[in-house]
Write an enzyme that holds these catalytic residues in place. Sequence first.
Site, PDB file in Angstrom:
ATOM      1  CG  HIS A  92      -0.405   0.379   2.406  1.00  0.00           C
ATOM      2  ND1 HIS A  92       0.535  -0.518   3.071  1.00  0.00           N
ATOM      3  CD2 HIS A  92      -0.178   1.271   3.202  1.00  0.00           C
ATOM      4  CE1 HIS A  92       1.074  -0.074   3.947  1.00  0.00           C
ATOM      5  NE2 HIS A  92       0.634   1.103   4.255  1.00  0.00           N
TER       6      HIS A  92
HETATM    7  C1  UD1 Z   1      -2.221   5.357   5.925  1.00  0.00           C
HETATM    8  C2  UD1 Z   1      -1.002   5.850   6.374  1.00  0.00           C
HETATM    9  C3  UD1 Z   1      -0.029   4.910   6.434  1.00  0.00           C
HETATM   10  C4  UD1 Z   1      -0.435   3.525   7.056  1.00  0.00           C
HETATM   11  C5  UD1 Z   1      -1.788   2.939   6.297  1.00  0.00           C
HETATM   12  C6  UD1 Z   1      -2.271   1.690   6.724  1.00  0.00           C
HETATM   13  C7  UD1 Z   1      -0.661   8.348   6.339  1.00  0.00           C
HETATM   14  C8  UD1 Z   1       0.149   9.305   5.696  1.00  0.00           C
HETATM   15  N1  UD1 Z   1      -0.705   6.919   5.841  1.00  0.00           N
HETATM   16  O1  UD1 Z   1      -2.186   5.192   4.288  1.00  0.00           O
HETATM   17  O2  UD1 Z   1       1.442   5.233   7.086  1.00  0.00           O
HETATM   18  O3  UD1 Z   1       0.636   2.520   6.736  1.00  0.00           O
HETATM   19  O4  UD1 Z   1      -2.745   4.466   6.392  1.00  0.00           O
HETATM   20  O5  UD1 Z   1      -3.645   1.507   6.058  1.00  0.00           O
HETATM   21  O6  UD1 Z   1      -1.279   8.729   7.217  1.00  0.00           O
HETATM   22  N2  UD1 Z   1      -9.497   4.838   1.701  1.00  0.00           N
HETATM   23  C9  UD1 Z   1     -10.550   3.896   1.916  1.00  0.00           C
HETATM   24  N3  UD1 Z   1     -10.997   3.709   2.916  1.00  0.00           N
HETATM   25  C10 UD1 Z   1     -10.661   3.991   4.293  1.00  0.00           C
HETATM   26  C11 UD1 Z   1      -9.404   4.890   4.271  1.00  0.00           C
HETATM   27  C12 UD1 Z   1      -8.974   5.109   2.891  1.00  0.00           C
HETATM   28  O7  UD1 Z   1     -11.185   3.534   0.657  1.00  0.00           O
HETATM   29  O8  UD1 Z   1     -11.136   3.859   5.228  1.00  0.00           O
HETATM   30  C13 UD1 Z   1      -8.779   5.091   0.533  1.00  0.00           C
HETATM   31  C14 UD1 Z   1      -9.262   6.332   0.108  1.00  0.00           C
HETATM   32  O9  UD1 Z   1      -9.223   6.373  -1.200  1.00  0.00           O
HETATM   33  C15 UD1 Z   1      -7.871   7.055   0.523  1.00  0.00           C
HETATM   34  C16 UD1 Z   1      -6.860   6.288   0.329  1.00  0.00           C
HETATM   35  O10 UD1 Z   1      -7.624   5.018   0.935  1.00  0.00           O
HETATM   36  O11 UD1 Z   1      -7.701   8.292  -0.380  1.00  0.00           O
HETATM   37  C17 UD1 Z   1      -5.615   6.469   1.198  1.00  0.00           C
HETATM   38  O12 UD1 Z   1      -6.092   6.674   2.742  1.00  0.00           O
HETATM   39  P1  UD1 Z   1      -5.047   7.500   3.403  1.00  0.00           P
HETATM   40  O13 UD1 Z   1      -5.370   7.217   4.923  1.00  0.00           O
HETATM   41  O14 UD1 Z   1      -5.002   8.892   2.964  1.00  0.00           O
HETATM   42  O15 UD1 Z   1      -3.748   6.608   3.311  1.00  0.00           O
HETATM   43  P2  UD1 Z   1      -3.360   5.179   3.397  1.00  0.00           P
HETATM   44  O16 UD1 Z   1      -2.747   4.862   2.125  1.00  0.00           O
HETATM   45  O17 UD1 Z   1      -4.401   4.399   4.179  1.00  0.00           O
END
Ligand code: UD1
Length: 382
Positions: A209
Amino acid sequence: MSSPAVIDLVAGARPNFMKLAPVVRALSGRSDLRYRIVHTGQHYDEAMNDVFFAQLGIPAPDVHLEVGSGSHAVQTARILERYEAHLIERRPDATVVFGDVNSTVACALAAVKLGIPVAHVEAGLRSFDRSMPEEINRLLTDAIASLLLVTEPSGLENLRREGVSEDKIKLVGNVMIDTLRAYLPEARAKQTARTLGLSPKQYGVVTLHRPSNVDDPATLTELVKTLRSFSEELPLVFAVHPRTRASAERAGIGPLLAPGQDRFICVGPQPYIENLSLVADAAVVFTDSGGLQEETTVLGVPCITMRDNTERPITIERGSSRLVGNDPGRLRAAFRDLRAGRWKTSQEIPLWDGRAGERVADALAAWLATRSNQTSTVLVGR
Ligand code: UD1
């Protein structure tokens, strides 16, 4: 008798929840500290969020900031604004943040700007790679926290080198491993692999991821094709993160990650117990997750880490993880070594013993007691 100190425990994203649970448990038995759980809402899907609270017995959050997804600036700004409003309305004696996600740095910043002291659980880790959003979050959080609770010796060295005074730093061990040890018997009994038609040690697990692996279409396509080729020899279970799923669709390789394949089994994000069950019984894990590098080390499962660096060097020095980056050639060489039995076994890591949550609670209590003594001395002296 003085009233107990009130602390906010902040969680926002999936890897925070496994770290929060043992601290909540340790604090629940104390009369000198009261806690409130603040959920930022960074992760919000049932599979990334609710299921972890349910499985790990974490009480429902006292406060939910409901920030959701967004760019780094948007997400961080929303957390700052909403957490500050909460702090002004219901000021705690301290804020405790976990790990290295955007919620960690944003809540730490909101608190210190209001003069509320911050403790950081999992402080001091450094990948020395400032292109990683988490490295920026780690550096900034540690620069403003006044209690730095560390998981492994490298964290102590990093903080000392950065000039942090000794009285702020404490090696407490790894709270995430407390959760692993607590739930391992249940996870082993669950035999999640069997429900997918797989036998223990006859399959591998994949998670990916990190933006550096999944955001660029060409890199992601190469990685998926390489891993898929391994599955002809060893079936693989790929728990696809929402970021990775969305990126694969954009890259036009959505069908490669379709469910229903026999040997490249693509599933959604797994609940905690099911994931632990799959990992504990795996022959190998391919990952870019920091948490999995640590979990495989404790479980003694070989870990092919698809990163060029790690902020958790103990998993390389004493654990079962090897850094191979995302070059397909290096990935293939590592897979060949693994299949030929050329892999190191992991050793015990001091303080990854299942009692780190209690040490965190003790450290928080001692820290707050010192601070309140200092405050009363200043007041009496005036
Ligand atoms: C975040 C953390 C990362 C951690 C990871 C674990 C930061 C900078 N990154 O990354 O360190 O290892 O979580 O999972 O804080 N999304 C969903 N559902 C959700 C949450 C997110 O669909 O419940 C999708 C959305 O499209 C979102 C994307 O995932 O834009 C990224 O989510 P985000 O929380 O920005 O970062 P992660 O890649 O999950």
